[in-house]
Design a protein around this motif. Structure first.
Motif, PDB file in Angstrom:
ATOM      1  N   THR A  34     -33.590  21.689 -29.590  1.00  0.00           N
ATOM      2  CA  THR A  34     -32.711  20.506 -29.488  1.00  0.00           C
ATOM      3  C   THR A  34     -33.177  19.472 -28.472  1.00  0.00           C
ATOM      4  O   THR A  34     -32.597  18.396 -28.408  1.00  0.00           O
ATOM      5  CB  THR A  34     -31.291  20.914 -29.045  1.00  0.00           C
ATOM      6  OG1 THR A  34     -31.396  21.727 -27.873  1.00  0.00           O
ATOM      7  CG2 THR A  34     -30.533  21.632 -30.136  1.00  0.00           C
ATOM      8  N   LEU A  35     -34.164  19.811 -27.661  1.00  0.00           N
ATOM      9  CA  LEU A  35     -34.479  18.932 -26.533  1.00  0.00           C
ATOM     10  C   LEU A  35     -35.681  18.020 -26.816  1.00  0.00           C
ATOM     11  O   LEU A  35     -36.393  18.198 -27.798  1.00  0.00           O
ATOM     12  CB  LEU A  35     -34.715  19.780 -25.279  1.00  0.00           C
ATOM     13  CG  LEU A  35     -33.497  20.622 -24.846  1.00  0.00           C
ATOM     14  CD1 LEU A  35     -33.849  21.492 -23.635  1.00  0.00           C
ATOM     15  CD2 LEU A  35     -32.283  19.756 -24.548  1.00  0.00           C
ATOM     16  N   SER A  36     -35.903  17.051 -25.908  1.00  0.00           N
ATOM     17  CA  SER A  36     -36.949  16.049 -26.105  1.00  0.00           C
ATOM     18  C   SER A  36     -38.340  16.658 -25.960  1.00  0.00           C
ATOM     19  O   SER A  36     -38.500  17.780 -25.480  1.00  0.00           O
ATOM     20  CB  SER A  36     -36.783  14.933 -25.071  1.00  0.00           C
ATOM     21  OG  SER A  36     -37.183  15.424 -23.803  1.00  0.00           O
ATOM     22  N   GLU A 145     -35.959  30.600 -21.143  1.00  0.00           N
ATOM     23  CA  GLU A 145     -34.992  30.130 -20.140  1.00  0.00           C
ATOM     24  C   GLU A 145     -34.556  28.682 -20.332  1.00  0.00           C
ATOM     25  O   GLU A 145     -35.345  27.821 -20.694  1.00  0.00           O
ATOM     26  CB  GLU A 145     -35.657  30.276 -18.767  1.00  0.00           C
ATOM     27  CG  GLU A 145     -34.736  30.042 -17.602  1.00  0.00           C
ATOM     28  CD  GLU A 145     -35.337  30.634 -16.339  1.00  0.00           C
ATOM     29  OE1 GLU A 145     -36.266  30.023 -15.793  1.00  0.00           O
ATOM     30  OE2 GLU A 145     -34.876  31.723 -15.917  1.00  0.00           O
ATOM     31  N   ASN A 146     -33.277  28.463 -20.032  1.00  0.00           N
ATOM     32  CA  ASN A 146     -32.728  27.112 -19.987  1.00  0.00           C
ATOM     33  C   ASN A 146     -32.453  26.764 -18.517  1.00  0.00           C
ATOM     34  O   ASN A 146     -32.965  25.794 -18.010  1.00  0.00           O
ATOM     35  CB  ASN A 146     -31.464  27.066 -20.856  1.00  0.00           C
ATOM     36  CG  ASN A 146     -31.025  25.656 -21.208  1.00  0.00           C
ATOM     37  OD1 ASN A 146     -31.775  24.703 -21.021  1.00  0.00           O
ATOM     38  ND2 ASN A 146     -29.812  25.526 -21.704  1.00  0.00           N
ATOM     39  N   GLY A 147     -31.676  27.610 -17.816  1.00  0.00           N
ATOM     40  CA  GLY A 147     -31.475  27.408 -16.377  1.00  0.00           C
ATOM     41  C   GLY A 147     -30.026  27.517 -15.960  1.00  0.00           C
ATOM     42  O   GLY A 147     -29.143  27.655 -16.809  1.00  0.00           O
ATOM     43  N   VAL A 169     -14.409  18.081 -20.786  1.00  0.00           N
ATOM     44  CA  VAL A 169     -15.783  18.544 -20.603  1.00  0.00           C
ATOM     45  C   VAL A 169     -16.334  19.109 -21.908  1.00  0.00           C
ATOM     46  O   VAL A 169     -15.748  20.017 -22.491  1.00  0.00           O
ATOM     47  CB  VAL A 169     -15.854  19.653 -19.526  1.00  0.00           C
ATOM     48  CG1 VAL A 169     -17.282  20.161 -19.356  1.00  0.00           C
ATOM     49  CG2 VAL A 169     -15.309  19.145 -18.190  1.00  0.00           C
ATOM     50  N   ARG A 170     -17.453  18.560 -22.343  1.00  0.00           N
ATOM     51  CA  ARG A 170     -18.111  19.152 -23.513  1.00  0.00           C
ATOM     52  C   ARG A 170     -18.704  20.494 -23.095  1.00  0.00           C
ATOM     53  O   ARG A 170     -19.394  20.581 -22.083  1.00  0.00           O
ATOM     54  CB  ARG A 170     -19.224  18.236 -24.022  1.00  0.00           C
ATOM     55  CG  ARG A 170     -20.045  18.847 -25.178  1.00  0.00           C
ATOM     56  CD  ARG A 170     -21.254  19.643 -24.676  1.00  0.00           C
ATOM     57  NE  ARG A 170     -21.994  20.273 -25.782  1.00  0.00           N
ATOM     58  CZ  ARG A 170     -23.121  20.946 -25.604  1.00  0.00           C
ATOM     59  NH1 ARG A 170     -23.635  21.105 -24.409  1.00  0.00           N
ATOM     60  NH2 ARG A 170     -23.721  21.505 -26.636  1.00  0.00           N
ATOM     61  N   THR A 171     -18.400  21.533 -23.861  1.00  0.00           N
ATOM     62  CA  THR A 171     -19.063  22.816 -23.653  1.00  0.00           C
ATOM     63  C   THR A 171     -19.889  23.130 -24.897  1.00  0.00           C
ATOM     64  O   THR A 171     -19.755  22.465 -25.916  1.00  0.00           O
ATOM     65  CB  THR A 171     -18.052  23.974 -23.456  1.00  0.00           C
ATOM     66  OG1 THR A 171     -17.359  24.185 -24.697  1.00  0.00           O
ATOM     67  CG2 THR A 171     -17.060  23.680 -22.349  1.00  0.00           C
TER      68      THR A 171
HETATM   69  O1  EAX Z   1     -30.487  24.611 -25.195  1.00  0.00           O
HETATM   70  O2  EAX Z   1     -26.253  22.762 -25.969  1.00  0.00           O
HETATM   71  C1  EAX Z   1     -26.644  22.805 -24.788  1.00  0.00           C
HETATM   72  O3  EAX Z   1     -25.992  22.297 -23.876  1.00  0.00           O
HETATM   73  C2  EAX Z   1     -27.944  23.505 -24.463  1.00  0.00           C
HETATM   74  O4  EAX Z   1     -28.048  23.726 -23.112  1.00  0.00           O
HETATM   75  C3  EAX Z   1     -29.098  22.642 -24.953  1.00  0.00           C
HETATM   76  O5  EAX Z   1     -28.971  22.489 -26.343  1.00  0.00           O
HETATM   77  C4  EAX Z   1     -30.444  23.327 -24.665  1.00  0.00           C
END
Ligand code: EAX
Length: 326
Positions: A34-36, A145-147, A169-171
């Motif tokens: 999903t990321l850049s 890992e994401n963090g 808050v978006r989760t």
């Molecule tokens: O995996 O959806 C999220 O907030 C995730 O951290 C992002 O897609 C990276």
């Protein structure tokens, strides 16, 4: 003289050559996240591509699809199950919907630091969870890992759970996270990542939570003024494969995929560590107000009920095993 035997030999040589060429035609592997293309996931995707293409001598070529161009993480996991994508790098955000055993990893304040989290994921327990994927039409290739996740918003500086009261808050689409934010007094709104930037821009939600890595890779400073280093949950990521592709491979080929995923995880973790050192300064340079000295005890207390709700549904065994290690 030109004999019949020579002709037969020639034909069979051509047939063999033709067959050999066909057997070695490269298989294109599609990889999505999903990321850049500047993100830690892309660093991992590049390592995956380089390793798989090298080990397989070109039998496999990898094409990367970044920025959610194949959909959000839930959609891409579904894609693996039906074979519309071959490899996905994803957070565990939506994974519990498919493999409930992984929800345990999403509990807030479960890990205190990177060493602990990495150590647990690299242990037998991590391997067991990877193996669980195959009960759900997925192939677990490696933990990556994401963090640690932190809270950003466009309204105010947040230092205590009371400050987060009523904040939209978006989760991620994750039941454990939604419950934790509800307990904190916020109004959780689950949403797929590719929709998030626009939702923040249009004010559909006030805030979101993600690691420094993601905040940097997504230019969230353009739509969020405040960052609070709550580190409220460690966000694991996973390299998943499609059984539709992987179940058809021989042992050697599968091993190349495992090695590529391991190289991907290693490169990603290095990049996460670099951004943990350099990312906050970068965000400040881009105008974010960063609250660093947060007392996490009240946040921990606020989300404590999420643990009870979790264990009443999924038991305590996995949780205790992790807590013993951590
Ligand atoms: O995996 O959806 C999220 O907030 C995730 O951290 C992002 O897609 C990276």
């Amino acid at each position: 003289p030109f004999t019949r035997q020579a002709l037969v030999t020639a034909i069979s040589a051509i047939a063999t050559a033709g067959f050999a060429v066909q057997a070695h035609a490269a298989t294109e592997v599609s990889l999505g996240h999903t990321l850049s293309s500047t993100s830690h996931y892309s660093v991992g995707a590049d390592a995956f591509k380089e390793t798989l293409e090298r080990l397989s001598g070109g039998e496999f070529t990898v094409t990367e699809h970044t920025s959610g161009s194949l959909g959000g993480e839930r959609e891409m996991i579904e894609g693996l199950q039906i074979g519309t994508v071959d490899v996905v790098i994803t957070s565990t955000g939506p994974l519990g919907n498919f493999v409930p055993e992984t929800y345990v990893l999403d509990l807030p304040f479960l890990f205190e630091n990177y060493d602990q989290a990495r150590c647990v994921l690299d242990s037998e327990l991590g391997d067991e969870l990877l193996e669980k994927m195959s009960d759900h039409d997925l192939v677990g290739l490696a933990w990556t890992e994401n963090g640690f996740r932190h809270l950003t918003n466009s309204r105010r500086e947040i230092a205590t759970p009371a400050d987060a009261e009523g904040l939209r808050v978006r989760t991620m689409e994750n039941a454990v996270h939604q419950e934790a934010f509800r307990q904190m007094g916020a109004r959780p709104t689950p949403m797929a990542f590719p929709e998030l930037f626009t939702a923040l821009q249009q004010g559909t939600v006030d805030g979101q939570e993600n690691p420094i890595t993601v905040i940097v890779a997504t230019n969230f400073w353009e739509v969020q003024d405040y960052l609070s280093l709550t580190g409220h949950v460690y966000s694991p990521a996973i390299v998943l494969g499609s059984p539709i592709l992987l179940d058809g491979l021989n042992e050697e080929e599968r091993d190349w995929f495992m090695q590529a995923a391991a190289a991907s995880a290693e490169a990603t973790r290095e990049e996460v560590s670099r951004l943990e050192r350099e990312g906050v300064a970068l965000l400040e340079e881009n105008g974010m107000t960063v609250k660093t000295d947060i007392d996490i005890a009240p946040f921990q207390q606020a989300v404590e009920p999420a643990y009870e709700i979790f264990t009443s549904q999924y038991g305590t065994e996995m949780l205790e095993r992790i807590q013993d290690k951590a």
